[in-house]
Design a protein around this motif. Structure first.
Motif, PDB file in Angstrom:
ATOM      1  N   GLU A 189     -53.265 -13.838   1.432  1.00  0.00           N
ATOM      2  CA  GLU A 189     -52.348 -12.901   2.110  1.00  0.00           C
ATOM      3  C   GLU A 189     -51.316 -13.724   2.890  1.00  0.00           C
ATOM      4  O   GLU A 189     -50.141 -13.399   2.940  1.00  0.00           O
ATOM      5  CB  GLU A 189     -53.150 -12.011   3.040  1.00  0.00           C
ATOM      6  N   ASP A 190     -51.795 -14.793   3.525  1.00  0.00           N
ATOM      7  CA  ASP A 190     -50.930 -15.748   4.219  1.00  0.00           C
ATOM      8  C   ASP A 190     -51.248 -17.134   3.686  1.00  0.00           C
ATOM      9  O   ASP A 190     -52.388 -17.390   3.288  1.00  0.00           O
ATOM     10  CB  ASP A 190     -51.168 -15.689   5.729  1.00  0.00           C
TER      11      ASP A 190
ATOM     12  N   ASP B 267     -46.955 -18.631   8.570  1.00  0.00           N
ATOM     13  CA  ASP B 267     -47.514 -17.301   8.245  1.00  0.00           C
ATOM     14  C   ASP B 267     -48.640 -16.959   9.211  1.00  0.00           C
ATOM     15  O   ASP B 267     -48.750 -15.835   9.707  1.00  0.00           O
ATOM     16  CB  ASP B 267     -48.137 -17.290   6.837  1.00  0.00           C
TER      17      ASP B 267
ATOM     18  N   ARG C   1     -48.796 -13.888  11.761  1.00  0.00           N
ATOM     19  CA  ARG C   1     -49.837 -12.861  11.587  1.00  0.00           C
ATOM     20  C   ARG C   1     -50.591 -12.635  12.900  1.00  0.00           C
ATOM     21  O   ARG C   1     -50.841 -11.507  13.314  1.00  0.00           O
ATOM     22  CB  ARG C   1     -50.801 -13.292  10.483  1.00  0.00           C
TER      23      ARG C   1
ATOM     24  N   ASN D  70     -48.296  -0.722   1.782  1.00  0.00           N
ATOM     25  CA  ASN D  70     -48.270  -2.194   1.706  1.00  0.00           C
ATOM     26  C   ASN D  70     -49.639  -2.689   2.163  1.00  0.00           C
ATOM     27  O   ASN D  70     -50.208  -2.180   3.122  1.00  0.00           O
ATOM     28  CB  ASN D  70     -47.168  -2.761   2.599  1.00  0.00           C
TER      29      ASN D  70
ATOM     30  N   LYS E 191     -49.753  -6.539  -2.712  1.00  0.00           N
ATOM     31  CA  LYS E 191     -49.475  -7.954  -2.970  1.00  0.00           C
ATOM     32  C   LYS E 191     -50.076  -8.373  -4.305  1.00  0.00           C
ATOM     33  O   LYS E 191     -49.447  -9.045  -5.112  1.00  0.00           O
ATOM     34  CB  LYS E 191     -50.043  -8.805  -1.829  1.00  0.00           C
TER      35      LYS E 191
ATOM     36  N   THR F 100     -40.691  -4.016   9.535  1.00  0.00           N
ATOM     37  CA  THR F 100     -41.196  -5.401   9.501  1.00  0.00           C
ATOM     38  C   THR F 100     -41.228  -5.862   8.041  1.00  0.00           C
ATOM     39  O   THR F 100     -41.210  -5.049   7.119  1.00  0.00           O
ATOM     40  CB  THR F 100     -42.604  -5.519  10.121  1.00  0.00           C
TER      41      THR F 100
ATOM     42  N   GLU G 243     -42.842  -7.852   4.743  1.00  0.00           N
ATOM     43  CA  GLU G 243     -44.043  -8.365   4.091  1.00  0.00           C
ATOM     44  C   GLU G 243     -43.621  -8.843   2.710  1.00  0.00           C
ATOM     45  O   GLU G 243     -42.938  -8.131   1.967  1.00  0.00           O
ATOM     46  CB  GLU G 243     -45.099  -7.260   3.981  1.00  0.00           C
ATOM     47  N   GLU G 244     -44.027 -10.071   2.383  1.00  0.00           N
ATOM     48  CA  GLU G 244     -43.585 -10.667   1.116  1.00  0.00           C
ATOM     49  C   GLU G 244     -42.067 -10.643   1.012  1.00  0.00           C
ATOM     50  O   GLU G 244     -41.507 -10.463  -0.075  1.00  0.00           O
ATOM     51  CB  GLU G 244     -44.200  -9.915  -0.086  1.00  0.00           C
TER      52      GLU G 244
END
Ligand code: SF4
Ligand code: SF4
Length: 500
Positions: free
Chosen positions: A82-83, A88, A92, A407, A412, A441, A443-444
């Motif tokens: 995920e990270d 990252d 997070r 999301n 992902k 925000t 994400e990816e």
């Protein structure tokens, strides 16, 4: 002295709060009350992650923290995949702390390390561990720990690396034989252990008669109490995590773990371990059958099939049919504990019999292996099935904009798998989430939209990625569907989730 010294022996798990989503006011209040009751009772270790309890755990904790003066320590979690980078990880953690209304957390958890390979990535220069060190230098976290889902031999290596001050591992009557060396390694190194799944993900509570062998004279015939005491009996086990969804559950666990064990822990451990190996039809995970010439992890498949010895239980918002409930238990274990997903449902076993010849429990491994491959084929738990599902849903459909809702790890995974199998998408991916706090925000590299932006953004199709909450999301999207939005579900009836 372990990093968990001073922690109450019961830790508060936050993945099973009785809440269905941001609009569930009654569930939110009940969950806040649970946290407050736990803190008032002396619980001071809270195990949480940003996606727990449908993403609501942070909001619940924030509300509870504002109403208490009790001391507590809390986790923040970063998962490799995920990270990936130090940046990252820092981002997070800052987001998660902000969602909980906190400035710092006591325990940084490298979350769900699935193998030594994952561990190497985490430890690489510029990786997640470097982010954790940075956060510790800045006083934002105090301790660097990990939760391990790797094969036991990998867990031992990771523990012995000395990178982590504490580890969270799954340990119960179900996997005691294979996990004992892991806890022994932690004890040798003085590394703290938080035990998750002390009731085997609910299996022990649901099959009290089967597991009643765990009860000693002092347990009053209560299998759940005996199982909790067993999880705490190993000298390395500092904290037993209880994922509570009701006050009764919380009070019951508090009653057991706040009092000294009526049996000496060493005697309990030896008594129970001797009986685990005597269970008929039960795979102990001893791994004597390892080394299949076809590369089949027989021990993992057979251990996962232990679920078939018990009554199935509702899970992931599914009440039935029975086969689906069994499949959820089998593949959840294979996903989490062994990271196993077959390429296809074709069974590679050649029937050489090498595994059965050495099985200490005399199990019919050849038949068991065939059964797991058949189940994988039927429930879409194969790489091939996922590739074909993406082709059917998205490939060359002429879409310009495809929405993924919500999301998450699922979205992902969908984008990554699509890229792997079909290359860059010819359409634009869009991410949606009903939680207004994440609106805008990234994400990816993609902004997260609220569903009320659907009319303006006009995706050609909305793909519901969640497994657990797919019916709720479908219901919420119904008005947009009536206005012409095409809505599809990632998972078909009878399938198990792509991510557990
Ligand atoms: S019988 Fe099948 S599963 Fe067992 S060792 Fe031989 S090939 Fe592997
Ligand atoms: S040898 Fe038998 S009991 Fe041991 S892991 Fe293999 S299948 Fe399970």
């Amino acid at each position: 002295m372990s990093v968990y010294e001073g922690c109450f022996p019961l830790g508060l798990g936050t993945a099973r709060f009785p809440v269905s989503g941001p609009e569930d006011d009654v569930g939110l209040k009940r969950s806040v009350d649970l946290v407050l009751r736990a803190l008032e009772s002396g619980v001071n270790y809270i195990d949480t992650g940003h996606s727990y309890s449908a993403g609501m755990a942070s909001r619940i904790l924030k509300d509870a923290f504002r109403r208490t003066t009790r001391p507590f320590s809390v986790t923040v979690k970063v998962q490799y995949g995920e990270d990936r980078t130090a940046d990252d990880a820092v981002k997070r953690v800052r987001q998660h702390l902000s969602a909980m209304g906190l400035l710092k957390a006591q325990f940084f958890i490298c979350w769900s390390i699935g193998s030594c390979e994952d561990f190497r990535h985490i430890m690489a220069p510029g990786g997640i561990y470097e982010g954790a060190l940075r956060l510790r230098d800045d006083g934002i976290i105090e301790h660097i720990c990990a939760s391990l889902h790797a094969p036991p031999a990998d867990m031992v290596r990771i523990i012995e690396s000395g990178a982590f001050e504490g580890v969270t591992v799954s340990y119960s009557l179900l996997n005691a034989v294979q996990m004992r060396p892991v806890l022994d390694a932690a004890a040798r190194r003085g590394i703290g252990v938080a035990v998750m799944n002390p009731l085997g993900g609910g299996l022990i509570a649901q099959n009290r008669n089967y597991f009643s062998f765990a009860c000693g004279r002092e347990d009053g015939g209560n299998t759940v109490h005996a199982a909790l005491r067993f999880a705490r009996a190993h000298p390395a086990a500092d904290i037993v995590l209880g994922g509570v969804s009701s006050l009764e559950e919380l009070e019951d666990s508090l009653g057991v773990l706040s009092a000294p064990d009526p049996e000496t822990p060493q005697a309990r451990m030896e008594r129970v371990m001797a009986k685990v190996s005597d269970l008929k039809g039960f795979c102990t995970g001893c791994k004597y059958c390892a080394g299949c010439p076809q590369g089949i992890p027989t021990y993992a498949l057979m251990q996962a099939r232990n679920a078939l010895l018990f009554d199935p239980a509702a899970a992931y918002n599914r009440q039935g049919p029975e086969e689906l409930l069994y499949n959820l238990q089998i593949f959840r274990k294979l996903y989490y504990d062994d990271g196993w997903t077959p390429d296809s449902g074709e069974n590679p076993c050649i029937g050489c019999g090498k595994c059965e010849a050495v099985c200490t429990q005399r199990l019919e491994i050849i038949q068991g292996v065939a059964d797991v491959y058949r189940r994988a084929e039927e429930t879409g738990y194969t790489e091939k099935a996922r590739r074909e599902r993406l082709r059917e849903l998205l490939y060359e459909k002429g879409y310009r904009r495809v929405g993924l809702y919500p999301n998450s790890n699922f979205s992902k995974k969908i984008m990554d798998l699509y890229q792997t199998h079909f290359g860059a998408a010819a359409f634009e991916w869009m991410l949606f989430n009903s939680d207004r706090t994440v609106r805008g925000t990234l994400e990816e590299g993609l902004p997260i939209h609220h569903p009320d932006e659907i009319p303006e953004l006009r995706p050609d199709m909305m793909l519901i990625c969640s497994y657990r909450y797919e019916d709720d999301i479908a219901e919420m999207l119904r008005p947009y569907e009536r206005q012409g939005l095409r809505v599809e579900r990632l998972h078909r009836n009878g399938e198990v989730p792509w991510i557990f």
